[in-house]
Design an enzyme around this catalytic site. Structure first.
Site, PDB file in Angstrom:
ATOM      1  N   GLU A 112       0.894  -1.161   0.000  1.00 48.66           N
ATOM      2  CA  GLU A 112       0.000   0.000   0.000  1.00 48.66           C
ATOM      3  C   GLU A 112       0.926   1.203   0.000  1.00 48.66           C
ATOM      4  OE1 GLU A 112      -1.312   2.784   0.471  1.00 48.66           O
ATOM      5  OE2 GLU A 112      -3.037   2.719   1.830  1.00 48.66           O
TER       6      GLU A 112
ATOM      7  N   GLU B 248       4.283   8.625  -3.922  1.00 48.29           N
ATOM      8  CA  GLU B 248       5.063   8.179  -2.766  1.00 48.29           C
ATOM      9  C   GLU B 248       6.162   7.204  -3.163  1.00 48.29           C
ATOM     10  OE1 GLU B 248       2.478   6.740   0.284  1.00 48.29           O
ATOM     11  OE2 GLU B 248       1.623   8.720   0.695  1.00 48.29           O
TER      12      GLU B 248
END
EC number: 2.1.1.321
Length: 692
Positions: free
Chosen positions: A144, A153
């Site tokens: 995730e 990210e």
């Protein structure tokens, strides 16, 4: 151990050295993180659990051991799901040490320590082999690593490395695939977040128009995505020029590349208009068949809008095209999605990518200064003609023949308004190089470089020579300062007013003449979730995570408010708005603290999640600009918030501590204090029956 940290105080403008605990940045990151929001994301959790169960079953059906690599484990939730689903062993990677320590405790509390190994490293530093972190490559990859932009990210480099070094070829991956979608729209409101529109001013000589410099017109804009709760933008605020287009997909079960790429999608415009904005979101398929899907689509692109899952850790993206372009209904065009290893951006073409030489291969970067100084809400604020008209009307009442005006605000157009409305001489102070260069360009574009004097100094350093030996009869501010985060940080204007007191003539007018801090108790539809403990998540005990967040909030922010753009987060008022403090800008900043305490009666039933605070600036006795509530409250208490400003939210103990009863109290008590020395406002709000 204590460390000294230098920080610019946004209210006083001074540099302060503060003694902090060496772990203060850890606590701040945890307190402001989205961990609680993720744990409350029921849709995400269920879909991950379903996908993990299916992946483990597929591996077991092949007669293999299920060895799971969980990158970015956080609480360890996905690893615990995997073990519960039958995985033989999990390697849970977490780079953030406080989080890794918490994961170890959570895994132990839930009885999985013999099946889950938490590794406190970045995944690119993990080794495989007899003496490595993993004895062998994993055959199930669970991650995730996604943000609102999907790849922001570092998901692509992490996947790329994992496939090369940490997992088996043709491993199972959860999620299995992600797809990025885009929709081209025309929207004056959203385009106003990116470009400076002409500003109209009614003067005694007729209408004057403040025009943007050519550099702003040509500038492709800020390189970063604007992530917002797109479900709060009414469909009447934009016109769809294309269908929802699947732009590109990433198969996480195969080798992933982090190299820059572009993906072209031909479409036929649904309507004629100005192509300005690309709305974008993604979905993830948890299984190879695509039966288990988690989508970020806004309500108009959902098959079941009633089942919309609210979440704040993943939202939707607004991208601005480098320039607006006309499209014609029925005449095919190509939308191109570009990405590097961390960012996505879009361009519009007439034909396919290989036939067009003007593809933006390089990420657009601001070269006009405006996008460096003004964020997206600030652009919207400057382009708000109604707001400009209110300032102009207030200026007309205070401008007198011979007025010498000094403007103190970052990159403000007030100095141009003052000139057009008849000030004899106008000075404006710009303390940063970016705002100085930007305002020079704006003055030049409007042929005012000889009419308005820019002084590149901080207000406290002004000399009489800077003002050509003249005394100021009108001190002017919006106020707006680029360093402000909370509503009261713009009280820097008061400190600036105090520092230039010697340059004001007796009886000088200050506009705004005063400001007030307002507060109101609200019930949030959803925002409360980001500060609410989870306790149990899909059958796993995560109280340790709740306690960790609460400890960090107590460490840093237990008595602090936090900024949120509440137009994105619907709420109901449970009390009437109440004026808490007033600041008289006609007078210098006082020496002693200003204290207020009292109570706010709850007039509507509901859950008291928090107090919302905002500033109102009293330009004149008859004109007030609100940074919070825009309209009187409706009967049900529904709130309309200023869309250009962030309001401050102080979450009550009912939100952060489930042991405190939600119903019953009839009032909320408060104690608020303004500290002139630091510019801080300290506060405490308590439900009436939690005072002891």
């Amino acid at each position: 151990m204590k460390v000294f940290c230098g920080r610019a105080n946004p209210t006083t403008g001074s540099l302060e050295w503060l003694e902090e605990d060496e772990h203060y940045d850890y606590h701040q990151e945890i307190a402001r993180s989205s961990y609680a929001d993720m744990l409350h994301d029921k849709d995400r959790n269920i879909k991950y659990y379903q996908g993990i169960r299916a992946a483990v079953s597929r591996v077991k059906d092949r007669g293999q051991k299920a060895l799971v690599l969980d990158i970015g484990t956080g609480t360890g939730l996905l690893s615990m799901m995997a073990v519960t689903a039958g995985a033989d062993f999990c390697y849970a990677i977490e780079v953030f040490k406080p989080m890794a320590d918490a994961a170890v405790k959570i895994v132990e509390k839930n009885g999985f320590s013999d099946k889950i190994k938490v590794i406190n490293k970045h995944s690119t530093e993990v080794t495989v082999g007899p003496d490595g972190d993993l004895p062998c490559r994993a055959n199930i990859l669970v991650t995730e690593l996604f943000d609102t932009e999907l790849i922001g990210e570092g998901a692509l480099p992490s996947y790329e490395h994992a496939h090369r070094h940490l997992v088996q070829e043709n491993c199972e991956a959860v999620p299995h695939k992600a797809t990025v979608y885009a929709q081209l729209v025309e929207s004056r409101r959203m385009w106003s977040w990116n470009k400076l529109f002409p500003v109209h001013v009614q003067t005694s000589l007729g209408e004057q128009v403040i025009v943007p410099p050519s550099e702003l017109e040509r500038c492709p804009g800020a390189p970063s995505v604007y992530d917002i709760q797109l479900n709060q933008v009414p469909s009447t605020d934009f016109t769809a020029l294309s269908d929802v287009l699947p732009m590109f997909s990433v198969d996480f079960s195969k080798q992933v590349s982090s190299s820059a790429a572009c993906h072209s999608k031909q479409f036929v415009p649904l309507a004629s208009g100005q192509a300005q904005v690309v709305l974008s979101w993604w979905d993830i398929e948890m299984d190879p068949e695509g039966k288990i899907t988690c989508t970020m689509a806004p309500f108009w692109a959902q098959t079941n809008p009633q089942e919309l899952q609210w979440r704040d850790h993943w939202m939707q993206c607004v991208y601005f095209l480098p320039q607006e372009e006309p499209v014609v209904q029925g005449s095919p065009r190509c939308l191109v999605a570009h990405h590097d290893d961390y960012c996505v951006w879009y361009s519009l073409q007439r034909t396919s990518a290989d036939e067009n030489e003007e593809v933006y291969q390089v990420r657009p970067v601001c070269d006009c200064q405006a996008h460096l100084l003004w964020n997206r809400p600030r652009f919207g604020e400057i382009n708000d003609q109604d707001r400009t008209d209110q300032y102009a009307q207030a200026l007309r009442t205070v401008l007198m023949p011979g007025t010498i005006c000094l403007c103190v605000s970052d990159g403000s157009l007030l100095s141009l308004l003052a000139h057009h409305l008849g000030a004899e001489q106008v000075f404006t102070v710009e303390s940063s190089a970016a705002s100085y260069r930007l305002m020079k360009r704006i003055f030049k574009a409007n042929h005012l470089e000889d009419k308005v004097s820019i002084i590149k100094k901080r207000p406290e350093l002004l000399t009489s020579a800077d003002l050509e030996g003249k005394k100021v009869s009108l001190l002017l501010g919006e106020p707006f300062f680029a360093t402000s985060l909370l509503p009261w940080h713009n009280l820097y204007f008061w400190y600036a007013r105090t520092s230039v007191d010697q340059h004001l003539e007796p009886g000088a007018v200050v506009m705004p003449q005063a400001a007030s801090l307002y507060a109101m108790i609200v019930e949030f539809r959803d925002l409360w979730r980001i500060r609410s403990p989870c306790g149990d998540c899909e059958g796993f005990d995560v109280h340790i995570m709740d306690d960790m967040i609460k400890h960090s909030l107590d460490f840093r922010e237990s008595r602090e408010a936090e900024p949120h753009p509440l137009w994105e987060y619907p709420c109901r008022s449970l009390s009437e708005p109440q004026q808490i403090l007033t600041f008289d800008f006609q007078q210098p900043v006082p020496q002693k603290p200003v204290h207020a305490e009292g109570s706010m009666e709850l007039r509507r039933p509901g859950k008291s999640h928090g107090a919302v605070l905002w500033m109102e600036y009293h330009l004149t006795p008859d004109s007030t600009v609100s940074t919070g509530l825009m309209n009187p409250l409706e009967d049900k208490g529904d709130c309309c918030w200023n869309p250009h400003c962030k309001q401050a939210v102080y979450f009550l103990s009912t939100t952060v501590d489930p042991r405190v009863p939600l119903d019953g109290p009839q009032s909320v008590s408060y104690a608020v204090e303004f500290h002139p020395l630091t510019g801080d406002i300290t506060m405490e709000f308590r439900l009436a029956d939690t005072l002891n």
